[in-house]
Motif scaffolding. Structure first.
Motif, PDB file in Angstrom:
ATOM      1  N   PHE A 195       8.141   2.737  -2.722  1.00 25.77           N
ATOM      2  CA  PHE A 195       7.363   1.724  -2.006  1.00 25.77           C
ATOM      3  C   PHE A 195       7.782   1.717  -0.543  1.00 25.77           C
ATOM      4  N   GLU A 196       6.804   1.868   0.354  1.00 25.93           N
ATOM      5  CA  GLU A 196       7.090   1.951   1.781  1.00 25.93           C
ATOM      6  C   GLU A 196       7.100   0.566   2.423  1.00 25.93           C
ATOM      7  N   TYR A 252       0.104  -3.532  -0.812  1.00 28.37           N
ATOM      8  CA  TYR A 252      -0.211  -3.117  -2.179  1.00 28.37           C
ATOM      9  C   TYR A 252      -1.071  -4.189  -2.840  1.00 28.37           C
ATOM     10  N   THR A 253      -1.826  -3.793  -3.846  1.00 24.82           N
ATOM     11  CA  THR A 253      -2.744  -4.697  -4.534  1.00 24.82           C
ATOM     12  C   THR A 253      -2.233  -5.005  -5.937  1.00 24.82           C
ATOM     13  N   VAL A 254      -2.337  -6.276  -6.324  1.00 20.52           N
ATOM     14  CA  VAL A 254      -1.964  -6.691  -7.671  1.00 20.52           C
ATOM     15  C   VAL A 254      -3.051  -6.236  -8.637  1.00 20.52           C
ATOM     16  N   GLU A 270       1.150  -6.184 -12.588  1.00 23.75           N
ATOM     17  CA  GLU A 270       1.140  -4.803 -12.118  1.00 23.75           C
ATOM     18  C   GLU A 270       0.908  -4.748 -10.619  1.00 23.75           C
ATOM     19  N   ILE A 271       1.521  -3.741  -9.967  1.00 23.75           N
ATOM     20  CA  ILE A 271       1.226  -3.421  -8.580  1.00 23.75           C
ATOM     21  C   ILE A 271       0.608  -2.027  -8.581  1.00 23.75           C
ATOM     22  N   LYS A 272      -0.574  -1.927  -8.028  1.00 21.65           N
ATOM     23  CA  LYS A 272      -1.290  -0.652  -7.989  1.00 21.65           C
ATOM     24  C   LYS A 272      -0.708   0.216  -6.881  1.00 21.65           C
ATOM     25  N   ILE A 273      -0.350   1.477  -7.226  1.00 26.33           N
ATOM     26  CA  ILE A 273       0.185   2.384  -6.220  1.00 26.33           C
ATOM     27  C   ILE A 273      -0.629   3.673  -6.102  1.00 26.33           C
ATOM     28  N   GLY A 274      -1.599   3.853  -6.948  1.00 25.41           N
ATOM     29  CA  GLY A 274      -2.447   5.034  -6.896  1.00 25.41           C
ATOM     30  C   GLY A 274      -3.762   4.737  -7.573  1.00 25.41           C
ATOM     31  N   TYR A 328       0.300   2.330 -11.823  1.00 22.05           N
ATOM     32  CA  TYR A 328       0.798   0.986 -11.598  1.00 22.05           C
ATOM     33  C   TYR A 328       2.289   0.915 -11.924  1.00 22.05           C
ATOM     34  N   TRP A 329       2.988  -0.015 -11.263  1.00 25.83           N
ATOM     35  CA  TRP A 329       4.363  -0.357 -11.592  1.00 25.83           C
ATOM     36  C   TRP A 329       4.377  -1.836 -11.940  1.00 25.83           C
ATOM     37  N   TYR A 330       5.247  -2.216 -12.841  1.00 26.64           N
ATOM     38  CA  TYR A 330       5.376  -3.626 -13.183  1.00 26.64           C
ATOM     39  C   TYR A 330       6.274  -4.340 -12.177  1.00 26.64           C
ATOM     40  N   ALA A 331       5.846  -5.508 -11.764  1.00 27.31           N
ATOM     41  CA  ALA A 331       6.605  -6.339 -10.835  1.00 27.31           C
ATOM     42  C   ALA A 331       6.816  -7.700 -11.475  1.00 27.31           C
ATOM     43  N   LYS A 332       7.825  -8.398 -10.994  1.00 30.21           N
ATOM     44  CA  LYS A 332       8.058  -9.747 -11.507  1.00 30.21           C
ATOM     45  C   LYS A 332       8.345 -10.680 -10.349  1.00 30.21           C
ATOM     46  N   LYS A 333       8.031 -11.940 -10.565  1.00 29.87           N
ATOM     47  CA  LYS A 333       8.301 -12.965  -9.571  1.00 29.87           C
ATOM     48  C   LYS A 333       9.694 -13.511  -9.830  1.00 29.87           C
ATOM     49  N   CYS A 334      10.545 -13.444  -8.811  1.00 25.92           N
ATOM     50  CA  CYS A 334      11.923 -13.918  -8.888  1.00 25.92           C
ATOM     51  C   CYS A 334      12.073 -15.011  -7.840  1.00 25.92           C
TER      52      CYS A 334
END
Length: 73
Positions: A17-18, A23-25, A35-39, A43-49
């Motif tokens: 991640f640059e 990035y788009t959810v 999910e965060i769309k990277i292509g 997608y990669w999974y993200a979490k709210k901390c």
């Protein structure tokens, strides 16, 4: 609350991640996991901390820092 289509800016990047990029959810799994769309179909999974958003990298083979994001308002 995060919803599909929200935009996130990377505030602390890593090799995947640059920093400064937007990035788009993708799909929201739970209120704290999405999910965060990277292509096109990647997608990669993200979490709210607390108030920040993180993609956590947990690998015993390589040391990769977590990527951190903020929601673009």
């Amino acid at each position: 609350m995060i919803v599909s289509g929200d935009k996130l800016i990377c505030i602390i990047g890593n090799p995947f991640f640059e920093e400064g990029s937007i990035y788009t959810v993708g799909d929201v799994v739970t209120k704290d996991l999405f999910e965060i769309k990277i292509g096109l179909d990647e997608y990669w999974y993200a979490k709210k901390c607390n108030e920040r958003i993180c993609v956590h990298f947990n690998s015993n083979e390589t040391a990769i820092n977590d990527a951190w994001f903020q929601q673009v308002k």
